[in-house]
Motif scaffolding. Structure first.
Motif, PDB file in Angstrom:
ATOM      1  N   TYR A  89       0.802  -1.219   0.000  1.00 33.07           N
ATOM      2  CA  TYR A  89       0.000   0.000   0.000  1.00 33.07           C
ATOM      3  C   TYR A  89       0.836   1.270   0.000  1.00 33.07           C
ATOM      4  CZ  TYR A  89      -3.563  -3.428   0.799  1.00 33.07           C
ATOM      5  OH  TYR A  89      -4.378  -4.511   0.645  1.00 33.07           O
ATOM      6  N   ARG A  90       2.100   1.156  -0.416  1.00 30.57           N
ATOM      7  CA  ARG A  90       2.925   2.365  -0.377  1.00 30.57           C
ATOM      8  C   ARG A  90       3.685   2.610  -1.683  1.00 30.57           C
ATOM      9  NH1 ARG A  90       8.403   1.349  -0.105  1.00 30.57           N
ATOM     10  NH2 ARG A  90       8.858  -0.808   0.465  1.00 30.57           N
ATOM     11  N   GLU A  91       3.216   2.046  -2.782  1.00 32.02           N
ATOM     12  CA  GLU A  91       3.912   2.181  -4.066  1.00 32.02           C
ATOM     13  C   GLU A  91       5.398   1.883  -3.938  1.00 32.02           C
ATOM     14  OE1 GLU A  91       2.627   5.649  -6.478  1.00 32.02           O
ATOM     15  OE2 GLU A  91       1.352   6.077  -4.740  1.00 32.02           O
ATOM     16  N   PRO A  92       5.750   0.681  -3.526  1.00 32.31           N
ATOM     17  CA  PRO A  92       7.162   0.340  -3.306  1.00 32.31           C
ATOM     18  C   PRO A  92       7.957   0.376  -4.612  1.00 32.31           C
ATOM     19  CG  PRO A  92       5.778  -1.626  -3.188  1.00 32.31           C
ATOM     20  CD  PRO A  92       4.847  -0.458  -3.256  1.00 32.31           C
ATOM     21  N   ILE A  93       9.228   0.675  -4.494  1.00 28.40           N
ATOM     22  CA  ILE A  93      10.089   0.738  -5.678  1.00 28.40           C
ATOM     23  C   ILE A  93      10.735  -0.626  -5.877  1.00 28.40           C
ATOM     24  CG2 ILE A  93      12.078   1.898  -6.724  1.00 28.40           C
ATOM     25  CD1 ILE A  93      11.289   4.264  -4.733  1.00 28.40           C
ATOM     26  N   VAL A  94      10.246  -1.315  -6.911  1.00 29.30           N
ATOM     27  CA  VAL A  94      10.639  -2.701  -7.155  1.00 29.30           C
ATOM     28  C   VAL A  94      10.886  -2.843  -8.646  1.00 29.30           C
ATOM     29  CG1 VAL A  94       9.816  -5.074  -7.010  1.00 29.30           C
ATOM     30  CG2 VAL A  94       9.029  -3.424  -5.343  1.00 29.30           C
ATOM     31  N   ASP A  95      11.972  -3.499  -9.031  1.00 29.39           N
ATOM     32  CA  ASP A  95      12.176  -3.765 -10.457  1.00 29.39           C
ATOM     33  C   ASP A  95      12.902  -5.089 -10.641  1.00 29.39           C
ATOM     34  OD1 ASP A  95      14.837  -3.335  -9.884  1.00 29.39           O
ATOM     35  OD2 ASP A  95      14.817  -1.267 -10.585  1.00 29.39           O
ATOM     36  N   ALA A  96      13.358  -5.359 -11.849  1.00 26.71           N
ATOM     37  CA  ALA A  96      13.956  -6.658 -12.161  1.00 26.71           C
ATOM     38  C   ALA A  96      15.266  -6.885 -11.395  1.00 26.71           C
ATOM     39  CB  ALA A  96      14.178  -6.768 -13.660  1.00 26.71           C
ATOM     40  N   ASP A  97      15.867  -5.829 -10.867  1.00 28.18           N
ATOM     41  CA  ASP A  97      17.094  -5.981 -10.079  1.00 28.18           C
ATOM     42  C   ASP A  97      16.806  -6.096  -8.585  1.00 28.18           C
ATOM     43  OD1 ASP A  97      18.706  -5.890 -12.325  1.00 28.18           O
ATOM     44  OD2 ASP A  97      18.842  -3.701 -12.269  1.00 28.18           O
ATOM     45  N   THR A  98      15.516  -6.257  -8.238  1.00 22.94           N
ATOM     46  CA  THR A  98      15.145  -6.419  -6.834  1.00 22.94           C
ATOM     47  C   THR A  98      14.864  -7.895  -6.579  1.00 22.94           C
ATOM     48  OG1 THR A  98      14.028  -4.282  -6.949  1.00 22.94           O
ATOM     49  CG2 THR A  98      13.546  -5.656  -5.023  1.00 22.94           C
ATOM     50  N   LEU A  99      15.430  -8.404  -5.518  1.00 23.30           N
ATOM     51  CA  LEU A  99      15.089  -9.761  -5.092  1.00 23.30           C
ATOM     52  C   LEU A  99      14.166  -9.643  -3.888  1.00 23.30           C
ATOM     53  CD1 LEU A  99      15.513 -12.886  -5.256  1.00 23.30           C
ATOM     54  CD2 LEU A  99      17.399 -12.586  -3.630  1.00 23.30           C
ATOM     55  N   VAL A 100      12.963 -10.169  -4.036  1.00 22.63           N
ATOM     56  CA  VAL A 100      12.011 -10.148  -2.929  1.00 22.63           C
ATOM     57  C   VAL A 100      12.058 -11.503  -2.227  1.00 22.63           C
ATOM     58  CG1 VAL A 100       9.548 -10.167  -2.390  1.00 22.63           C
ATOM     59  CG2 VAL A 100      10.499  -8.337  -3.785  1.00 22.63           C
ATOM     60  N   VAL A 101      12.441 -11.487  -0.971  1.00 25.06           N
ATOM     61  CA  VAL A 101      12.537 -12.720  -0.192  1.00 25.06           C
ATOM     62  C   VAL A 101      11.355 -12.753   0.770  1.00 25.06           C
ATOM     63  CG1 VAL A 101      13.927 -14.006   1.496  1.00 25.06           C
ATOM     64  CG2 VAL A 101      15.063 -12.718  -0.346  1.00 25.06           C
ATOM     65  N   SER A 102      10.453 -13.704   0.584  1.00 28.39           N
ATOM     66  CA  SER A 102       9.352 -13.820   1.538  1.00 28.39           C
ATOM     67  C   SER A 102       9.710 -14.890   2.558  1.00 28.39           C
ATOM     68  CB  SER A 102       8.048 -14.189   0.824  1.00 28.39           C
ATOM     69  OG  SER A 102       8.159 -15.482   0.267  1.00 28.39           O
ATOM     70  N   ILE A 103       9.287 -14.673   3.783  1.00 23.08           N
ATOM     71  CA  ILE A 103       9.521 -15.674   4.834  1.00 23.08           C
ATOM     72  C   ILE A 103       8.172 -16.034   5.430  1.00 23.08           C
ATOM     73  CG2 ILE A 103      10.764 -16.243   6.955  1.00 23.08           C
ATOM     74  CD1 ILE A 103      12.719 -14.005   6.391  1.00 23.08           C
ATOM     75  N   SER A 104       7.825 -17.307   5.360  1.00 25.67           N
ATOM     76  CA  SER A 104       6.549 -17.744   5.922  1.00 25.67           C
ATOM     77  C   SER A 104       6.647 -19.198   6.368  1.00 25.67           C
ATOM     78  CB  SER A 104       5.440 -17.593   4.874  1.00 25.67           C
ATOM     79  OG  SER A 104       4.221 -18.087   5.377  1.00 25.67           O
ATOM     80  N   GLN A 105       6.330 -19.438   7.629  1.00 25.57           N
ATOM     81  CA  GLN A 105       6.304 -20.809   8.131  1.00 25.57           C
ATOM     82  C   GLN A 105       5.272 -21.608   7.359  1.00 25.57           C
ATOM     83  OE1 GLN A 105       5.297 -24.268   9.767  1.00 25.57           O
ATOM     84  NE2 GLN A 105       3.780 -22.688  10.206  1.00 25.57           N
ATOM     85  N   SER A 106       4.047 -21.094   7.303  1.00 27.01           N
ATOM     86  CA  SER A 106       2.930 -21.851   6.723  1.00 27.01           C
ATOM     87  C   SER A 106       2.937 -21.845   5.207  1.00 27.01           C
ATOM     88  CB  SER A 106       1.615 -21.244   7.204  1.00 27.01           C
ATOM     89  OG  SER A 106       1.521 -19.886   6.774  1.00 27.01           O
TER      90      SER A 106
END
Ligand code: F6R
Length: 369
Positions: A89-106
């Protein structure tokens, strides 16, 4: 099925040496080369990553906050840690050089799933750190690193948290080797230190009665504060979260340096304050600063409860209670310092007669936004 323990949570706290060992198992060969589980990202692209954004909620987000210190130190890549539900909800700055690492037990947390989908739409590469094979988030991600903590039954996360930290460290070392930030020998040394963690957790568990006795004596407290610095800061936050969610006691974690900017006004006579103290062998000034934070709160009447490294005599005279953890490099300390805080919350909640596995108002998997 609880293996002789009174609750799943207690059993899972005791599963932690195995959770760490199993997550490390088979990750590196003698040459220090590391492996991930699934990698549908070209290594060349990973080499070019300019920014990492870690997305998670709750305890998993605290694992991400710990990871930031290690990954930035080893890889020199900026790491942002953001709660999944804030990210979108904050217009994050993300592009092809960004690695998004999600962490979730479930692997099913709706807030995190939606954040990962959003990041993908923006062109980011996504990597999932997850404890549940074949769950939705890893299925939708470009790369996967599974934690091998085994099924976590208790609502309050414990062993998954340790396994998540280990997994982010494997990722950090993998990126550092890919990008040439660390030498093979350095990676091998850090892996060797990680491999010693399970034995050190066992040492802590063997002395759990020290912390259990303290917990029982504190069952009527109305509020407990937690302070930490550097990697001890997310540990303090996690210690506070455990206490809120299963013992229903008001608890707050702070960065120790932030005390004088406000929270110190909360301290009055008898206020219990846990302080997670960094190693003396690490950055000297950091240790000294935290010791002076202990003095500051104690001078205002706080009951100081200290988690420190074995051999740290400097903290004794300012502490009502000290629990020592074995020596380990600073970046690995959260894997040890959080354990007494988990035991504290579990024992205190049990002493109050609560069902520690099924705290009120909470579900194990939060599949609504
Ligand atoms: C705290 C706890 C929660 C979860 C959070 C994320 O003990 O269990 O804060 O950590 O709901 O869940 P996962 O990791 O399944 O995405």
């Amino acid at each position: 099925e609880k293996g002789g323990f009174a609750s799943f949570m207690e059993k899972e706290v005791h599963d932690q040496p195995a959770a760490v060992a199993d997550t490390l198992l088979g990750r590196s060969d003698s040459a220090g080369r590391l492996t991930l589980d699934e990698l549908r990202i070209d290594p060349g692209q990973l080499k070019r990553v300019k920014k990492i954004i870690v997305l998670a909620c709750g305890t998993s987000a605290y694992a991400g906050s710990v990871a930031k210190y290690a990954i930035e130190s080893w890889c020199r890549i900026p790491v942002e840690v953001e709660l999944s539900h804030e990210f979108r909800y904050r217009e994050p700055i993300v592009d092809a050089d960004t690695l998004v690492v999600s962490i979730s037990q479930s692997g099913e947390t709706m807030d995190t799933l939606m954040a990962v989908r959003y990041a993908k739409e923006q062109g980011a590469k996504t990597l999932s750190i997850c404890n549940t094979n074949g769950s939705t988030i890893p299925r939708e991600s470009d790369a996967v690193l599974y934690t091998h903590a085994g099924p976590e039954i208790a609502v309050a996360s414990t062993k998954a948290f340790l396994a998540q930290i280990v997994a982010t460290y494997i990722l950090g070392l993998y990126l550092a080797s890919l990008r040439g930030n660390l030498f093979t020998g350095q990676i091998r040394d850090i892996m060797a230190d990680l491999n010693k963690i399970p034995g050190k957790i066992t040492d802590i568990l063997d002395r759990e009665d020290e912390i259990k006795e303290l917990a029982r004596s504190m069952k009527d407290e109305a509020s407990v504060l937690f302070l930490g610095r550097h990697v001890g800061y997310p540990v303090a936050m996690e210690g506070a979260l455990k206490l809120k969610e299963i013992a229903y006691i008001h608890a707050e974690g702070f960065a120790a340096g932030e005390l004088k900017h406000g929270p110190i006004a909360l301290i009055d006579d008898g206020q219990p304050v846990f302080v997670v103290v960094p190693s003396k062998r690490g950055r000297d000034s950091l240790h000294a600063k935290v010791v002076s934070n202990i003095q500051e709160v104690r001078a205002r009447g706080a009951k100081t409860l200290v988690i420190a490294e074995e051999g740290d005599e400097a903290v004794r005279e300012y502490s009502e209670f000290v629990f020592y953890v074995p020596e380990t490099p600073t970046l690995l300390m959260p894997l040890l310092t959080v354990v007494p805080l988990q035991i504290f919350a579990c024992e205190l909640a049990s002493a109050k007669g609560y069902d520690v596995d099924q705290p009120r108002n909470l579900a194990k998997s939060v599949t609504v936004e």
